[in-house]
Design a protein around this motif. Structure first.
Motif, PDB file in Angstrom:
ATOM      1  N   GLU A 122       0.855  -1.190   0.000  1.00 14.28           N
ATOM      2  CA  GLU A 122       0.000   0.000   0.000  1.00 14.28           C
ATOM      3  C   GLU A 122       0.890   1.239   0.000  1.00 14.28           C
ATOM      4  O   GLU A 122       1.619   1.503   0.957  1.00 14.28           O
ATOM      5  N   VAL A 123       0.866   1.992  -1.076  1.00 12.62           N
ATOM      6  CA  VAL A 123       1.787   3.113  -1.263  1.00 12.62           C
ATOM      7  C   VAL A 123       1.391   4.283  -0.365  1.00 12.62           C
ATOM      8  O   VAL A 123       0.233   4.704  -0.342  1.00 12.62           O
ATOM      9  N   THR A 124       2.377   4.790   0.370  1.00 12.83           N
ATOM     10  CA  THR A 124       2.168   5.949   1.232  1.00 12.83           C
ATOM     11  C   THR A 124       3.000   7.153   0.809  1.00 12.83           C
ATOM     12  O   THR A 124       2.746   8.269   1.243  1.00 12.83           O
ATOM     13  N   GLU A 125       4.010   6.924  -0.033  1.00 16.96           N
ATOM     14  CA  GLU A 125       4.888   8.018  -0.467  1.00 16.96           C
ATOM     15  C   GLU A 125       5.380   7.738  -1.877  1.00 16.96           C
ATOM     16  O   GLU A 125       5.807   6.634  -2.197  1.00 16.96           O
ATOM     17  N   GLU A 126       5.306   8.767  -2.708  1.00 20.24           N
ATOM     18  CA  GLU A 126       5.750   8.664  -4.103  1.00 20.24           C
ATOM     19  C   GLU A 126       6.848   9.705  -4.322  1.00 20.24           C
ATOM     20  O   GLU A 126       6.603  10.909  -4.236  1.00 20.24           O
ATOM     21  N   LEU A 127       8.070   9.237  -4.593  1.00 22.48           N
ATOM     22  CA  LEU A 127       9.206  10.128  -4.757  1.00 22.48           C
ATOM     23  C   LEU A 127       9.193  10.773  -6.142  1.00 22.48           C
ATOM     24  O   LEU A 127       8.747  10.166  -7.120  1.00 22.48           O
ATOM     25  N   GLU A 128       9.715  11.999  -6.213  1.00 26.05           N
ATOM     26  CA  GLU A 128       9.779  12.691  -7.498  1.00 26.05           C
ATOM     27  C   GLU A 128      10.858  12.096  -8.388  1.00 26.05           C
ATOM     28  O   GLU A 128      10.730  12.084  -9.614  1.00 26.05           O
TER      29      GLU A 128
END
Length: 228
Positions: A122-128
């Motif tokens: 479950e994704v909680t953070e998406e890096l640029e």
């Protein structure tokens, strides 16, 4: 460019009975269908897949399980390196599938044989930016799009198990229009019975994940939250 550096080489690669051990995950998010987060907005399941150079089809993040990490940490690392995401990993594997590496698809020898363990993330953070962004673009997709664009049959089977698990846990129920879209890709989707009884049978993984972990990557650490 990302300050993190992806691992390379196979000097730490784990093997079992001539099978290369691989860890991967299905990154997902349950997103409100609308411009705001009001309770009136329907939730939608989205899956994150990654691309490869000069190919139109997509895959879920995966890669070699190395000897200085748990299998859960390996799955989290691959998600970070290939897709640039962090999140909460369910420690219960979706299953184990045996397959051949892309360079050995037509070989009759055991060389290139892999055992892949897949997890739900479950994704909680998406890096640029992320370590392998030059080779792997990322796309959020609907379930139907994921089945249609998925490169490997064994990954589609893992996706079927993932949807079943999500439903059984009460985390998400497919909407009518999503089921219609999925039905339109019925040639790509396989039934739950086929998942268990087909060519890539689910095996019971002989591994244990610790409740949480921290893994060094390019001199920096990242946290992998693992749910029991």
């Amino acid at each position: 460019m990302s300050a993190l550096i992806a691992r390379t080489g196979r000097h730490r690669q784990r093997y079992e009975n001539d099978f290369r051990l691989v860890a991967g995950c299905i990154p997902y998010r349950i997103k409100k269908d609308g411009e705001d987060d009001t309770v009136d907005c329907e939730s939608r399941l989205e899956l994150l897949m990654v691309s490869s150079p000069d190919r139109e089809d997509l895959v879920f993040p995966k890669g070699g399980w190395e000897d200085d990490e748990t299998i859960g940490e390996a799955a989290c690392r691959e998600a970070l390196e290939e897709a640039g995401v962090k999140g909460i990993l369910d420690e219960s594997p979706l299953g184990m599938w045996e397959f051949r590496s892309k360079s050995r698809q037509n070989s009759c020898s055991t060389e290139g044989s892999c055992r892949g363990y897949m997890f739900a993330l479950e994704v909680t953070e998406e890096l640029e930016t992320w370590p392998e962004e030059d080779n792997h673009g990322r796309r959020w997709l609907s379930v139907g799009e994921s089945f249609r664009l998925c490169r490997y049959e064994w990954m589609r089977r893992a996706l079927n198990v993932f949807l079943t698990v999500l439903s059984e846990l009460g985390k998400y129920e497919m909407k009518e229009d999503e089921l219609t879209e999925l039905d339109a890709t019925s040639d790509d989707a396989v039934s739950v019975a086929d998942v268990v009884m087909g060519d890539h049978q689910i095996r019971s993984p002989s591994c244990f994940l610790k409740s949480s972990g921290s893994q060094q990557l390019g001199g920096e650490s990242y946290n992998c939250i693992v749910l029991g």
